[in-house]
Enzyme design. Structure first.
Site, PDB file in Angstrom:
ATOM      1  N   LYS A 103     -58.072  -7.318  76.013  1.00  0.00           N
ATOM      2  CA  LYS A 103     -57.396  -6.375  76.472  1.00  0.00           C
ATOM      3  C   LYS A 103     -56.971  -6.454  77.969  1.00  0.00           C
ATOM      4  O   LYS A 103     -57.934  -6.972  78.630  1.00  0.00           O
ATOM      5  CB  LYS A 103     -57.871  -4.885  76.354  1.00  0.00           C
ATOM      6  CG  LYS A 103     -56.792  -3.831  76.619  1.00  0.00           C
ATOM      7  CD  LYS A 103     -57.192  -2.467  76.247  1.00  0.00           C
ATOM      8  CE  LYS A 103     -58.211  -1.764  77.157  1.00  0.00           C
ATOM      9  NZ  LYS A 103     -58.300  -0.439  77.062  1.00  0.00           N
ATOM     10  N   THR A 139     -53.421  12.049  80.304  1.00  0.00           N
ATOM     11  CA  THR A 139     -53.447  11.413  78.825  1.00  0.00           C
ATOM     12  C   THR A 139     -54.683  11.233  78.141  1.00  0.00           C
ATOM     13  O   THR A 139     -54.929  11.675  77.038  1.00  0.00           O
ATOM     14  CB  THR A 139     -52.853   9.989  79.238  1.00  0.00           C
ATOM     15  OG1 THR A 139     -51.922   9.970  80.213  1.00  0.00           O
ATOM     16  CG2 THR A 139     -52.730   9.085  78.041  1.00  0.00           C
ATOM     17  N   GLN A 140     -55.864  11.004  78.899  1.00  0.00           N
ATOM     18  CA  GLN A 140     -57.167  11.014  78.236  1.00  0.00           C
ATOM     19  C   GLN A 140     -57.626  12.078  77.880  1.00  0.00           C
ATOM     20  O   GLN A 140     -58.276  12.322  76.580  1.00  0.00           O
ATOM     21  CB  GLN A 140     -58.084  10.203  79.074  1.00  0.00           C
ATOM     22  CG  GLN A 140     -57.665   8.742  79.829  1.00  0.00           C
ATOM     23  CD  GLN A 140     -57.361   7.725  78.845  1.00  0.00           C
ATOM     24  OE1 GLN A 140     -57.643   7.696  77.755  1.00  0.00           O
ATOM     25  NE2 GLN A 140     -56.136   7.517  79.270  1.00  0.00           N
ATOM     26  N   ARG A 145     -53.718  20.186  89.041  1.00  0.00           N
ATOM     27  CA  ARG A 145     -52.236  20.855  89.012  1.00  0.00           C
ATOM     28  C   ARG A 145     -52.119  21.650  87.856  1.00  0.00           C
ATOM     29  O   ARG A 145     -52.274  21.040  86.676  1.00  0.00           O
ATOM     30  CB  ARG A 145     -51.274  19.216  88.798  1.00  0.00           C
ATOM     31  CG  ARG A 145     -51.376  18.314  89.817  1.00  0.00           C
ATOM     32  CD  ARG A 145     -50.970  17.052  89.449  1.00  0.00           C
ATOM     33  NE  ARG A 145     -49.413  17.254  89.347  1.00  0.00           N
ATOM     34  CZ  ARG A 145     -48.496  16.664  90.024  1.00  0.00           C
ATOM     35  NH1 ARG A 145     -48.782  15.625  90.884  1.00  0.00           N
ATOM     36  NH2 ARG A 145     -47.290  16.754  89.734  1.00  0.00           N
ATOM     37  N   LYS A 194     -65.864   5.558  91.745  1.00  0.00           N
ATOM     38  CA  LYS A 194     -65.198   6.907  91.036  1.00  0.00           C
ATOM     39  C   LYS A 194     -66.642   7.692  90.703  1.00  0.00           C
ATOM     40  O   LYS A 194     -67.592   6.943  90.054  1.00  0.00           O
ATOM     41  CB  LYS A 194     -64.785   6.404  90.009  1.00  0.00           C
ATOM     42  CG  LYS A 194     -63.168   5.920  90.222  1.00  0.00           C
ATOM     43  CD  LYS A 194     -62.571   5.609  88.826  1.00  0.00           C
ATOM     44  CE  LYS A 194     -60.945   5.622  88.970  1.00  0.00           C
ATOM     45  NZ  LYS A 194     -60.247   5.313  87.845  1.00  0.00           N
ATOM     46  N   SER A 244     -68.891   7.171  79.816  1.00  0.00           N
ATOM     47  CA  SER A 244     -68.169   6.102  79.289  1.00  0.00           C
ATOM     48  C   SER A 244     -67.316   5.324  80.536  1.00  0.00           C
ATOM     49  O   SER A 244     -66.708   5.817  81.155  1.00  0.00           O
ATOM     50  CB  SER A 244     -67.005   6.767  78.524  1.00  0.00           C
ATOM     51  OG  SER A 244     -65.907   6.006  78.371  1.00  0.00           O
TER      52      SER A 244
HETATM   53  N1  LIG Z   1     -63.907   5.723  80.408  1.00  0.00           N
HETATM   54  C1  LIG Z   1     -62.830   5.104  79.632  1.00  0.00           C
HETATM   55  O1  LIG Z   1     -62.975   4.223  78.741  1.00  0.00           O
HETATM   56  C2  LIG Z   1     -61.521   5.619  80.335  1.00  0.00           C
HETATM   57  C3  LIG Z   1     -60.238   5.084  79.664  1.00  0.00           C
HETATM   58  C4  LIG Z   1     -59.213   5.436  80.115  1.00  0.00           C
HETATM   59  C5  LIG Z   1     -58.973   5.762  81.321  1.00  0.00           C
HETATM   60  N2  LIG Z   1     -60.132   6.175  82.028  1.00  0.00           N
HETATM   61  C6  LIG Z   1     -60.062   6.776  83.241  1.00  0.00           C
HETATM   62  O2  LIG Z   1     -59.842   8.201  83.102  1.00  0.00           O
HETATM   63  C7  LIG Z   1     -59.438   8.700  84.368  1.00  0.00           C
HETATM   64  C8  LIG Z   1     -58.049   9.597  83.782  1.00  0.00           C
HETATM   65  O3  LIG Z   1     -56.980   8.690  83.062  1.00  0.00           O
HETATM   66  P1  LIG Z   1     -55.557   9.351  82.503  1.00  0.00           P
HETATM   67  O4  LIG Z   1     -55.207   8.235  81.891  1.00  0.00           O
HETATM   68  O5  LIG Z   1     -55.986  10.594  81.651  1.00  0.00           O
HETATM   69  O6  LIG Z   1     -54.967   9.688  83.867  1.00  0.00           O
HETATM   70  P2  LIG Z   1     -53.786  10.850  84.232  1.00  0.00           P
HETATM   71  O7  LIG Z   1     -53.166  10.595  85.504  1.00  0.00           O
HETATM   72  O8  LIG Z   1     -52.884  10.802  83.042  1.00  0.00           O
HETATM   73  O9  LIG Z   1     -54.691  12.143  84.317  1.00  0.00           O
HETATM   74  C9  LIG Z   1     -55.623  12.512  85.136  1.00  0.00           C
HETATM   75  C10 LIG Z   1     -55.398  13.980  85.656  1.00  0.00           C
HETATM   76  O10 LIG Z   1     -56.710  14.268  86.404  1.00  0.00           O
HETATM   77  C11 LIG Z   1     -56.082  15.244  87.310  1.00  0.00           C
HETATM   78  N3  LIG Z   1     -57.068  15.449  88.400  1.00  0.00           N
HETATM   79  C12 LIG Z   1     -56.947  14.175  89.612  1.00  0.00           C
HETATM   80  N4  LIG Z   1     -57.961  14.764  90.479  1.00  0.00           N
HETATM   81  C13 LIG Z   1     -58.441  15.817  89.968  1.00  0.00           C
HETATM   82  C14 LIG Z   1     -59.621  16.799  90.387  1.00  0.00           C
HETATM   83  N5  LIG Z   1     -60.259  16.369  91.584  1.00  0.00           N
HETATM   84  N6  LIG Z   1     -59.793  18.001  89.776  1.00  0.00           N
HETATM   85  C15 LIG Z   1     -59.233  18.254  88.637  1.00  0.00           C
HETATM   86  N7  LIG Z   1     -58.191  17.472  88.089  1.00  0.00           N
HETATM   87  C16 LIG Z   1     -57.827  16.011  88.606  1.00  0.00           C
HETATM   88  C17 LIG Z   1     -54.692  14.986  87.467  1.00  0.00           C
HETATM   89  O11 LIG Z   1     -54.096  15.914  88.042  1.00  0.00           O
HETATM   90  C18 LIG Z   1     -54.184  14.521  86.175  1.00  0.00           C
HETATM   91  O12 LIG Z   1     -53.627  15.289  85.487  1.00  0.00           O
HETATM   92  C19 LIG Z   1     -58.815   7.674  85.262  1.00  0.00           C
HETATM   93  O13 LIG Z   1     -59.760   7.588  85.994  1.00  0.00           O
HETATM   94  C20 LIG Z   1     -59.009   6.384  84.370  1.00  0.00           C
HETATM   95  O14 LIG Z   1     -59.254   5.114  85.048  1.00  0.00           O
HETATM   96  C21 LIG Z   1     -61.293   5.892  81.637  1.00  0.00           C
END
Ligand SMILES: NC(=O)c1ccc[n+]([C@@H]2O[C@H](COP(=O)([O-])OP(=O)(O)OC[C@H]3O[C@@H](n4cnc5c(N)ncnc54)[C@H](O)[C@@H]3O)[C@@H](O)[C@H]2O)c1
Length: 328
Positions: A69, A140-141, A165, A232, A299
Site C-alpha cells: 500500500k 473520515t476514520q 470543529r 503524534k 493502532s
Molecule cells: N491507525 C491507523 O491505522 C490509521 C489509519 C488512518 C488514519 N490514521 C490517522 O488517524 C488520524 C485521523 O485521520 P482522518 O483520516 O480521520 O483525518 P480527518 O482529517 O478526516 O479527521 C480528523 C478530525 O480530527 C479533528 N481534530 C484535530 N485535532 C483535534 C483535537 N485536538 N481535538 C478534537 N478533534 C480534533 C479534526 O477537526 C478532524 O475532523 C490521522 O492522524 C491519521 O494519520 C490512523
C-alpha cells in the site's frame, strides 16, 4: 500482463464492514502465530506540507497473497485543498511468480480496515455488555470506527462525538443518523465525550494529549488510532501507564504509535506494553482480565490489514465481474 483496476467507487460497492472485520481478524491471528512477513513502513516526510508518504509491503502465506500500500497523511488537506487527509493505492501480487494482479483505490479500504481493526480489538478487549461509545475526532476514520462498533457490540445504546470543529461533529452526527440509525450527541468538550463511556475511539492527528486520565472510567476500552507517526499522541500518558496496552505491532508502535512519545520521553517503558493484539486473537496472551481494568488498542495501521482487505475486495471483484482489466 493484465491487471485488474478497481476504482474507489467500485471498492466501496464491494466492501462491507462485517467482511472486513473477519479478514482483519484472520490477518491479526496470522501475525500472532508469527506467520506473516511485514517489514516496517518506510516514511517520506514532507515537512513543508506537514505531511508524509508511507510504503507498506506485506505477505500472508496462508492467504497466498502479497501486496503493497502507498498512503499519505496530510492533516491540513481538508482545509487547504478540500482533499482527504489520507489517500491510498493498494497493489496486489501473486507470490508464486511475482505478477501484479490488481491496483485499487485504497482510501476507503484504509478507513474500513482501520475501523475493522478497532472492531477486532473491541471484540477481544471491551468489557462484556459494553454499549456506549465515545468518538473523539469526527473525520473520515471516525465514521468507520463507529461502523465497526455497531458490528461488534451487542447493541449500541449511546453515541457521543467531539471534534474541535463543531460543524464536523454535527456532520458526523447527521451521517450516523442517516447511515446507521444512531443519534450521536454532539459534545462541547472532550471531557464530556469521554466521561463514563464503555468504549472510546480517538481519531485525530493530535500531537499532544486530548484525553485526560481522570476522565476515563474503570473498565473502559480505548481504540487509539490517530497516532500513526512519530510525535503524534492523543492520550494522557498516565492512561497508558496504568492500562493494559495492546499494540498492533511492537516495532511500529514504539516508532510511531500512541506509545511513541511517552517512550521517547522516558515516561513509559517498552516492557510496560502488555502485548500485540494478534497474540490475543491467536490465544497466546489473555486480553481483558477484569471488569475494572482499562484496555487500550494502540493502532498504527498494519500492511497486513490492507492486504487481507484488498484480497477480499479482489476476490469479490473477480467473482462479480467488477473493475477493468488493463494491459500494463
Ligand atoms: N491507525 C491507523 O491505522 C490509521 C489509519 C488512518 C488514519 N490514521 C490517522 O488517524 C488520524 C485521523 O485521520 P482522518 O483520516 O480521520 O483525518 P480527518 O482529517 O478526516 O479527521 C480528523 C478530525 O480530527 C479533528 N481534530 C484535530 N485535532 C483535534 C483535537 N485536538 N481535538 C478534537 N478533534 C480534533 C479534526 O477537526 C478532524 O475532523 C490521522 O492522524 C491519521 O494519520 C490512523
Amino acid at each position: 500482463m493484465k491487471v485488474l483496476l478497481l476504482k474507489e467507487e467500485e471498492v466501496r460497492s464491494l466492501l462491507t464492514m462485517r467482511e472486513a472485520i473477519n479478514a482483519v481478524e484472520t490477518a491479526y491471528r496470522e501475525k500472532g502465530l508469527g506467520r506473516v512477513q511485514m517489514p516496517p513502513k518506510t516514511y517520506l516526510y514532507f515537512h513543508e506540507a506537514d505531511g508524509d508518504l508511507r510504503v507498506m509491503p506485506s505477505y500472508i502465506p496462508s492467504l497466498g497473497r502479497a501486496g503493497v500500500k502507498l498512503v499519505n497523511s496530510h492533516p491540513f488537506n481538508p482545509e487547504r485543498f478540500g482533499l482527504p487527509t489520507v489517500m491510498a493505492i493498494v497493489v496486489l501480487y501473486e507470490p508464486r511468480d511475482g505478477r501484479p494482479l490488481a491496483v485499487m483505490g485504497g482510501t476507503w479500504l484504509t478507513a474500513v480496515r482501520t475501523g475493522a481493526g478497532s472492531g477486532v480489538a473491541t471484540k477481544y478487549l471491551a468489557r462484556r455488555g459494553s454499549r456506549s461509545v465515545g468518538v473523539v475526532g469526527a473525520g473520515t476514520q471516525a465514521r468507520t470506527q463507529l461502523m465497526a462498533m455497531v458490528e461488534v457490540l451487542n447493541g449500541v445504546s449511546e453515541v457521543r462525538v467531539y471534534d474541535r470543529r463543531t460543524e464536523t461533529a454535527r456532520a458526523f452526527a447527521e451521517w450516523a443518523s442517516r447511515e446507521l440509525g444512531l443519534t450521536p450527541r454532539v459534545c462541547e468538550s472532550a471531557a464530556d465525550c469521554v466521561r463514563g463511556v464503555d468504549v472510546l475511539c480517538t481519531a485525530t492527528p493530535a500531537r499532544s494529549p486530548i484525553v485526560m486520565a481522570e476522565w476515563v472510567a474503570p473498565g473502559t476500552h480505548i481504540n487509539a488510532i490517530g497516532a500513526d507517526a512519530p510525535g503524534k499522541q492523543e492520550l494522557d500518558p498516565r492512561i497508558l501507564k496504568s492500562a493494559r496496552v495492546f499494540v498492533d505491532d511492537m516495532e511500529q508502535a514504539v516508532h510511531s504509535g500512541e506509545v511513541n512519545v511517552p517512550i521517547r520521553q522516558g515516561f513509559l517503558r517498552v516492557e510496560e506494553i502488555t502485548g500485540e493484539i494478534g497474540e490475543v486473537v491467536a490465544g497466546r496472551k489473555p486480553g481483558r482480565t477484569s471488569d475494572s481494568e482499562v484496555t487500550v488498542y494502540d493502532s498504527t495501521g498494519l500492511a497486513i490489514l490492507d492486504l487481507a482487505t484488498g484480497e477480499l475486495i479482489y476476490r469479490k471483484a473477480v467473482k462479480e465481474g467488477v473493475g477493468t482489466w488493463i494491459e500494463v
